[in-house]
Design an enzyme around this catalytic site. Structure first.
Site: not given
Ligand code: ADE
Length: 254
Positions: A87, A114, A152, A167
Site C-alpha cells: 500500500p 503485517e 490485456r 476501453d
Molecule cells: N498489500 C496490502 N494492501 C495493498 C494494496 N492496497 N496494494 C498493494 N499491495 C497491498
C-alpha cells in the site's frame, strides 16, 4: 511476457491463472506465469518466513533472507523488473500498467501486510506498487489485479484489439455505456441511434456518451483526457448549459 510470483499462498492463484483470458493467453504462450512458494527458499526445518519485530510491538515481520534468496535465484537466468505489492507503492493506473507491460519479465513479491523487513525493498525490489489507498491482508489479490491488467496489454490476449483501444482510460476517458437485448428493460429503452445501423452516427454517439459519463462520474479525469472534436464540442455545450443553470453534472447521467 514472463511473470514470476512469490507468495506463501501459491494455491490462491490456481483458478485465476487457468480461467478465461489469462488461461487462454497462457495456453497460447502469450503469457508465462510461474508461482513460487516463498517457503521453498527458507533454510530451516520449519520453513520459517517471519519473526518478531525488532523494537517490540505486536505482530510478526516477514524475514528478509528467504525473499532475497528467492529473488536472486529466480532472476539469475532471466533478469526481471522486481515489484513489491504494497500500500506504500506508486498507485496503479493505466499508465503504470503500460509501463510494466513493456517489461519482458516481472517478479511480483506478495508480502503479508503485517510487514516485511525493510531490507527486502532495499536489496531486491525495483518498484513498490499499490492498487489503491486501502489495506489488504496481503499482496496476492493486488498481484492478480496487476496480472489481469497487464495481460490485456499483450497483443492477442483480448480478441478484439478495438475493444482494448476503446476501453476505459485508453484516451483518458471512461467507456461509453453498453446495451444489448432486450430492447426495453424496466421501461428503459436503448438509445435509438444504436438501433439505426448508421455506424458514423453510432460512433459519434459513443464519443459523446463517453465524455458525458466521464464528466458525471469521474470529472477529475477530464483534465488529462485526449478529446475528439465531437467531445470538445459536447464539453463546451455542457459547460455552457451549466453556466446558464440548465443542468449540473448530476443530471448528465444519461
Ligand atoms: N498489500 C496490502 N494492501 C495493498 C494494496 N492496497 N496494494 C498493494 N499491495 C497491498
Amino acid at each position: 511476457m514472463h511473470v514470476t510470483v512469490l507468495t506463501i499462498f501459491p494455491e490462491l492463484f490456481g483458478p485465476f491463472l487457468e480461467t478465461s483470458l489469462i488461461g487462454r493467453a497462457r495456453e497460447r504462450g502469450l503469457l508465462e506465469i510461474e508461482v513460487w512458494n516463498l517457503r521453498d527458499f527458507t533454510a530451516d526445518r520449519h520453513r520459517t518466513v517471519d519473526d518478531e519485530p525488532y523494537g517490540g510491538g505486536g505482530g510478526m515481520v516477514m524475514t528478509a533472507p528467504p525473499w532475497i534468496r528467492a529473488v536472486r535465484e529466480l532472476t539469475a537466468a532471466r533478469p526481471a523488473w522486481r515489484v513489491l505489492l504494497s500500500p506504500q507503492g506508486r498507485r496503479l493506473d493505466e499508465a503504470l500498467v503500460r509501463e510494466l507491460a513493456a517489461r519482458p519479465a516481472l517478479v511480483l513479491l506478495c508480502a503479508r501486510y503485517e510487514g516485511i523487513d525493510e531490507r527486502v525493498a532495499e536489496c531486491v525490489v525495483d518498484q513498490e506498487v499499490s492498487i489503491g489507498d486501502y489495506v489488504l491482508s496481503g499482496g496476492e489479490l493486488p498481484a492478480m489485479v496487476l496480472i489481469e491488467a497487464l495481460s490485456r496489454q499483450i497483443p492477442g490476449v483480448v480478441q478484439l484489439a478495438e475493444s482494448v483501444v476503446r476501453d476505459s482510460f485508453r484516451a483518458g476517458l471512461l467507456d461509453h455505456p453498453h446495451f444489448t437485448r432486450p430492447p426495453v428493460v424496466e421501461g428503459r429503452e436503448v438509445p435509438p441511434v444504436l438501433l439505426s445501423g448508421n455506424h458514423a452516427e453510432i460512433e459519434r454517439w459513443r464519443e459523446v456518451a463517453a465524455l458525458r459519463a466521464t464528466r458525471a462520474k469521474r470529472p477529475d479525469l477530464l483534465a488529462g483526457a485526449e478529446l475528439t472534436a465531437a467531445q470538445r464540442r459536447e464539453l463546451a455545450r455542457l459547460e455552457q448549459e451549466e453556466r446558464a443553470g440548465v443542468a449540473g453534472p448530476a443530471s448528465d447521467r444519461r
